[in-house]
Design an enzyme around this catalytic site. Structure first.
Site, PDB file in Angstrom:
ATOM      1  N   THR A  70       0.842  -1.200   0.000  1.00 32.50           N
ATOM      2  CA  THR A  70       0.000   0.000   0.000  1.00 32.50           C
ATOM      3  C   THR A  70       0.873   1.243   0.000  1.00 32.50           C
ATOM      4  O   THR A  70       2.013   1.208   0.442  1.00 32.50           O
ATOM      5  CB  THR A  70      -0.912   0.038   1.253  1.00 32.50           C
ATOM      6  OG1 THR A  70      -1.649  -1.155   1.302  1.00 32.50           O
ATOM      7  CG2 THR A  70      -1.857   1.207   1.288  1.00 32.50           C
ATOM      8  N   ARG A 124     -13.603  -8.116  -0.772  1.00 33.76           N
ATOM      9  CA  ARG A 124     -13.144  -7.581   0.525  1.00 33.76           C
ATOM     10  C   ARG A 124     -12.599  -6.158   0.328  1.00 33.76           C
ATOM     11  O   ARG A 124     -11.785  -5.897  -0.547  1.00 33.76           O
ATOM     12  CB  ARG A 124     -12.047  -8.489   1.085  1.00 33.76           C
ATOM     13  CG  ARG A 124     -11.387  -7.992   2.380  1.00 33.76           C
ATOM     14  CD  ARG A 124     -10.102  -7.260   2.111  1.00 33.76           C
ATOM     15  NE  ARG A 124      -9.394  -6.893   3.338  1.00 33.76           N
ATOM     16  CZ  ARG A 124      -8.370  -6.053   3.376  1.00 33.76           C
ATOM     17  NH1 ARG A 124      -7.926  -5.492   2.282  1.00 33.76           N
ATOM     18  NH2 ARG A 124      -7.776  -5.773   4.508  1.00 33.76           N
ATOM     19  N   ASP A 182      -9.010  -1.038   4.855  1.00 28.45           N
ATOM     20  CA  ASP A 182      -9.104   0.304   5.421  1.00 28.45           C
ATOM     21  C   ASP A 182      -8.785   1.391   4.401  1.00 28.45           C
ATOM     22  O   ASP A 182      -9.221   2.532   4.548  1.00 28.45           O
ATOM     23  CB  ASP A 182      -8.143   0.442   6.605  1.00 28.45           C
ATOM     24  CG  ASP A 182      -6.692   0.163   6.202  1.00 28.45           C
ATOM     25  OD1 ASP A 182      -6.471  -0.629   5.259  1.00 28.45           O
ATOM     26  OD2 ASP A 182      -5.778   0.734   6.821  1.00 28.45           O
ATOM     27  N   GLY A 193      -1.005  -1.584   6.404  1.00 28.50           N
ATOM     28  CA  GLY A 193      -0.994  -2.712   7.332  1.00 28.50           C
ATOM     29  C   GLY A 193      -2.339  -3.409   7.337  1.00 28.50           C
ATOM     30  O   GLY A 193      -3.133  -3.248   6.410  1.00 28.50           O
ATOM     31  N   GLY A 244      -5.758  -3.932   7.405  1.00 33.36           N
ATOM     32  CA  GLY A 244      -6.894  -3.029   7.323  1.00 33.36           C
ATOM     33  C   GLY A 244      -7.985  -3.362   8.315  1.00 33.36           C
ATOM     34  O   GLY A 244      -8.630  -2.464   8.870  1.00 33.36           O
TER      35      GLY A 244
HETATM   36  N1  ASP Z   1      -4.119  -1.701   4.531  1.00 34.81           N
HETATM   37  C1  ASP Z   1      -4.236  -2.499   3.342  1.00 34.81           C
HETATM   38  C2  ASP Z   1      -5.496  -3.311   3.424  1.00 34.81           C
HETATM   39  O1  ASP Z   1      -5.821  -3.798   4.494  1.00 34.81           O
HETATM   40  C3  ASP Z   1      -3.132  -3.450   3.101  1.00 34.81           C
HETATM   41  C4  ASP Z   1      -1.758  -2.976   3.321  1.00 34.81           C
HETATM   42  O2  ASP Z   1      -1.512  -1.880   3.783  1.00 34.81           O
HETATM   43  O3  ASP Z   1      -0.861  -3.720   3.017  1.00 34.81           O
HETATM   44  O4  ASP Z   1      -6.101  -3.518   2.397  1.00 34.81           O
END
Ligand code: ASP
Length: 408
Positions: free
Chosen positions: A240, A268, A271, A292, A294
């Site tokens: 991300t 799905r 966040d 991270g 979500g």
């Molecule tokens: N936050 C992102 C999600 O949950 C994934 C990520 O940051 O790696 O979709």
């Protein structure tokens, strides 16, 4: 009730007057006492580490007096366009059906507008799509087919986002990990089961990697990418990109874009497209965003919580640490579960003060970093709540357990 023209005008005029009174009440000195009063000495851009190569593009927009959200877009469309960044846009790791689905949101401080899209297929620059929703509709969020249709109508090209490399990594996951997926009770569920680590775990792990190497060769994964592909299967990466910006006038914007968690269930949304979780900007206070897990971040409304913390007078670092501790609080009875939670926040206050904070520090040789440009482009280490490395998801035998050891 019969409404006459005269009556309608009178009612709406009264409504307008009382609204004006309310707004005045909100800006009483007591309530605004903690707002940052100084303007930044220089424009500042903060982003996830994968934005590093594109910070100069964003800074050039700010230096020439351009808009703060345009500067953000210059940074985050970089990884979206890069087929080798497998956490965002083109080349993003697909969902469990091998389809790339993207999420993004943005907020423009000066106009206090926001836009968001979730579960979008076949359009690479979903950050720009979120901005287009913001600028060309009366809505804030579009999802799935509707968001795609809107994108095509607005001239976004239809593109195949699945690179052969990401497809092969998916195949390696599908063939070796069919029991370790996102189905079943999640981490937050009381029915969640830790993986069985009985027996000689490292032998099991070595054998598994050996088997996967052979399979990777058979699938045709290039030798130099084989271990990286195995790592992505055993330890699905979180990637991300979030970026927040403030210019010398104190104008701010922020945005987040992602392909979401690798191997997620179709449909799905994490966040990243949620205003207030993946990204949040308040022109009076600051801007923040997350990368991270979500699912964890949604439950604490991370970005909004952080901005509100700063409004109440916390420093960027304190504000971020508080949000991380709220995630910890959600696992009060079972802190062992935190080993599976990966979370980073990128925080920028209106006066230019900033911080990067994370749940786990990462290994000493690869500490968790973020990228900054305030005229000088650099990486900085994030401040970690716990020392050590998070484990990937889904949980599987053989990964080393960490006992959460809090630093501050
Ligand atoms: N936050 C992102 C999600 O949950 C994934 C990520 O940051 O790696 O979709």
């Amino acid at each position: 009730m019969k409404v006459t023209r005269r009556g309608f005008i009178a009612t709406t005029a009264i409504g307008g007057a009382s609204l004006a009174l309310d707004l005045k009440a909100q800006s009483k000195p007591g309530r605004a006492a903690a707002l940052p009063s100084a303007l930044p000495k220089k424009a500042v851009i903060i982003s996830a580490a994968n934005g590093y190569n594109y910070l100069d593009r964003g800074y050039a927009v700010l230096s020439s007096g351009g808009d703060t959200l345009d500067a953000v877009m210059q940074v985050i469309t970089g990884p979206e366009d890069d087929p080798n960044d497998d956490s965002v846009g083109l080349g993003g790791l697909p969902n469990e059906d091998c389809v790339v689905e993207l999420d993004a949101c943005c907020m423009h401080g000066p106009t206090r507008m926001a836009g968001s899209v979730a579960g979008v297929r076949d359009i690479k620059n979903v950050s720009l799509l979120a901005k287009t929703v913001m600028e060309h509709t009366g809505h804030v969020m579009l999802v799935g087919e509707g968001a795609q249709k809107f994108g095509f109508l607005m001239g976004f090209p239809k593109e195949n986002l699945l690179t052969e490399r990401s497809r092969k990594t998916w195949q390696l996951w599908r063939e070796t990990m069919s029991n370790d997926d996102w189905w079943g009770p999640g981490l937050a569920s009381p029915k969640f089961k830790f993986p069985d680590t009985a027996g000689n775990v490292s032998e099991f792990y070595d054998e598994r990697i050996e088997r996967m190497e052979k399979l990777a060769e058979k699938i045709g994964i290039a030798p130099e990418f084989r271990m990286a592909a195995i790592e992505r299967v055993l330890n699905p990466p979180s990637g991300t990109i979030h970026c927040s910006v403030v210019n010398e006038k104190g104008e701010m914007s922020g945005a987040t874009t992602t392909s979401g968690l690798a191997w997620k269930l179709a449909g799905r949304a994490g966040d990243s497209p949620i205003i207030g979780a993946g990204s949040y900007t308040d022109q009076d206070v600051g801007s923040a965003g997350a990368t991270g897990n979500g699912e964890e971040n949604i439950k604490v409304c991370g970005a909004h919580t952080i901005v509100e913390n700063m409004r109440r007078g916390m420093s960027p670092q304190e504000a971020g640490m508080d949000a991380l501790k709220r995630i910890v609080r959600n696992y009060e009875g079972t802190p062992e579960k935190l080993q599976y939670v990966d979370m980073s926040y990128y925080i920028l206050r209106k006066d230019g003060a900033y911080a990067g904070v994370c749940m786990w520090s990462g290994p000493p040789e690869h500490p968790r970093r973020f990228a900054v440009n305030d005229g000088t482009k650099r990486y900085e280490n994030a401040v970690a709540l716990y020392q050590g490395q998070s484990l990937g998801w889904p949980p599987m035998p053989g990964r080393k357990r960490l006992a959460p050891k809090q630093k501050k």
